[in-house]
Design an enzyme around this catalytic site. Structure first.
Site, short mmCIF file in Angstrom:
data_model
loop_
_atom_site.label_atom_id
_atom_site.label_comp_id
_atom_site.label_asym_id
_atom_site.label_seq_id
_atom_site.Cartn_x
_atom_site.Cartn_y
_atom_site.Cartn_z
N LYS A 9 44.52 29.31 45.58
CA LYS A 9 44.57 28.69 46.89
C LYS A 9 44.58 29.75 48.01
O LYS A 9 45.07 30.85 47.79
CB LYS A 9 45.88 27.88 46.95
CG LYS A 9 46.02 26.98 48.14
CD LYS A 9 47.48 26.54 48.24
CE LYS A 9 47.83 26.05 49.61
NZ LYS A 9 47.06 26.54 50.73
N LYS A 14 45.69 36.24 46.52
CA LYS A 14 44.56 36.69 45.69
C LYS A 14 44.11 38.09 46.07
O LYS A 14 44.01 38.98 45.24
CB LYS A 14 43.32 35.79 45.87
CG LYS A 14 43.45 34.39 45.38
CD LYS A 14 42.18 33.61 45.64
CE LYS A 14 41.87 33.43 47.11
NZ LYS A 14 42.87 32.70 47.87
N LYS A 40 36.99 34.28 54.72
CA LYS A 40 37.90 35.17 55.48
C LYS A 40 37.41 36.62 55.47
O LYS A 40 37.70 37.39 56.38
CB LYS A 40 39.29 35.11 54.84
CG LYS A 40 40.33 34.39 55.68
CD LYS A 40 41.77 34.75 55.30
CE LYS A 40 42.18 34.31 53.91
NZ LYS A 40 43.55 34.72 53.55
N ASP A 126 40.39 26.66 47.01
CA ASP A 126 40.83 25.38 47.57
C ASP A 126 39.82 24.29 47.28
O ASP A 126 40.16 23.15 47.00
CB ASP A 126 41.04 25.49 49.09
CG ASP A 126 42.22 26.37 49.42
OD1 ASP A 126 42.06 27.60 49.34
OD2 ASP A 126 43.30 25.84 49.73
P1 ADP Z 1 44.71 35.20 49.80
O1 ADP Z 1 43.75 36.29 49.51
O2 ADP Z 1 45.03 34.38 48.58
O3 ADP Z 1 44.29 34.34 50.95
P2 ADP Z 1 46.44 37.35 50.64
O4 ADP Z 1 46.29 38.27 49.49
O5 ADP Z 1 45.69 37.68 51.88
O6 ADP Z 1 46.11 35.85 50.21
O7 ADP Z 1 48.01 37.24 50.90
C1 ADP Z 1 48.58 36.51 51.96
C2 ADP Z 1 49.82 37.23 52.43
O8 ADP Z 1 50.82 37.20 51.42
C3 ADP Z 1 49.55 38.69 52.76
O9 ADP Z 1 49.92 38.95 54.07
C4 ADP Z 1 50.39 39.48 51.78
O10 ADP Z 1 51.03 40.56 52.41
C5 ADP Z 1 51.40 38.48 51.26
N1 ADP Z 1 51.70 38.71 49.83
C6 ADP Z 1 50.87 38.48 48.79
N2 ADP Z 1 51.46 38.79 47.61
C7 ADP Z 1 52.70 39.24 47.91
C8 ADP Z 1 53.82 39.72 47.13
N3 ADP Z 1 53.78 39.78 45.79
N4 ADP Z 1 54.94 40.11 47.79
C9 ADP Z 1 55.00 40.04 49.13
N5 ADP Z 1 54.00 39.60 49.93
C10 ADP Z 1 52.86 39.19 49.33
MG MG Z 2 41.89 36.63 50.34
#
Ligand code: ADP
Ligand code: MG
Ligand code: SF4
Length: 247
Positions: A9, A14, A40, A126
């Protein structure tokens, strides 16, 4: 060449997981290519000192004759980075964009030219329509991992993604290798995700705790593996990398 797709999601972690995984694999000596498949287009930014690289779709809008150097960039420790990109909001189809980007990478013989040991697709899960399911198809990825926490919505998405993988199973396409539990510290989190695993017949492949070092590294445009090499959190990503290479 190993080819894996990591779904989940939006906002579940990810890109954080994938970019740390790529960094970890590179420190283990593997040549890695990471392909962001999310409108994104921020999958690779923590491998690129916090910078957004031009997306395949954007570059294609500007000119017809593009070269690999226009869409593939070398990031931390030699990790090769690409972003498929997305359509103009309100117009066009994001899935179609992924397909166009993949076709371009193929046409330019990206894999033959760079010869990576592993290609990782970081895919928004999603909506698992035909376009977003593209990486599951055999010529792209052979293995699928799903990032989830114990939150309802991310488990709902995980369940949908698992159904999509099963749709293609009989055709010999990619296989679901398991869930990566990226903790949000929801009450009873591990139990909730274990229950989901029973329902969709999979397992928790790896557990990643929530850790403030992730944000700290991110503020610096880095992965934890780059910014906090000696930390326990970095080792958790290294362990994930080793496990994936053993599969
Ligand atoms: P996605 O790629 O799934 O949209 P992101 O990797 O960009 O999500 O992560 C969203 C937010 O969550 C980021 O700002 C990241 O810093 C935070 N985050 C992700 N994994 C962790 C973790 N294990 N511990 C702390 N913060 C995390
Ligand atoms: Mg992402
Ligand atoms: Fe394209 Fe999928 Fe969105 Fe439909 S749901 S417009 S196929 S990305």
């Amino acid at each position: 060449m190993k080819k894996i797709a990591i779904y989940g999601k939006g906002g579940i972690g990810k890109s954080t997981t994938v970019s740390n995984l790529s960094a970890a694999l590179s420190t283990l000596g593997y040549k890695v290519m990471q392909v962001g498949c999310d409108p994104k287009a921020d999958s690779t930014k923590n491998l690129m000192k916090g910078a957004f690289i031009p997306t395949v779709l954007d570059v294609l809008k500007g000119k017809e004759d593009i070269e690999l150097e226009d869409i593939i960039f070398e990031g931390y420790n030699g990790v090769l980075c690409a972003e498929a990109g997305g359509p103009t909001p309100g117009i066009g189809c994001a899935g179609r964009g992924i397909i166009t980007a993949f076709e371009k990478l193929e046409e330019l013989e990206a894999f033959e030219n760079y010869n990576p040991d592993i290609v990782i697709y970081d895919v928004l899960g999603d909506v698992v329509c035909g376009g977003f399911a593209m990486p599951i198809r055999n010529q792209y990825a052979n293995e699928v991992y799903i990032v989830t926490s114990g939150e309802m919505m991310s488990m709902y998405a995980a369940s949908n993604i698992s159904s999509a993988v099963k749709q293609f199973k009989s055709k010999g396409y990619a296989k679901l290798k398991g869930l990566i539990l990226n903790a949000k510290n929801v009450e009873n989190e591990v139990n909730l995700v274990e229950r989901l695993c029973t329902e969709i017949d999979t397992n928790i492949f790896h557990y990643i705790p929530r850790n403030p070092l992730v944000q700290e590294a991110e503020n610096d445009g880095k992965t934890v593996v780059e910014a906090f090499k000696e930390s326990e959190m970095s080792n958790i990503y290294i362990d994930l990398a080793k496990k994936i290479m053993e599969e």
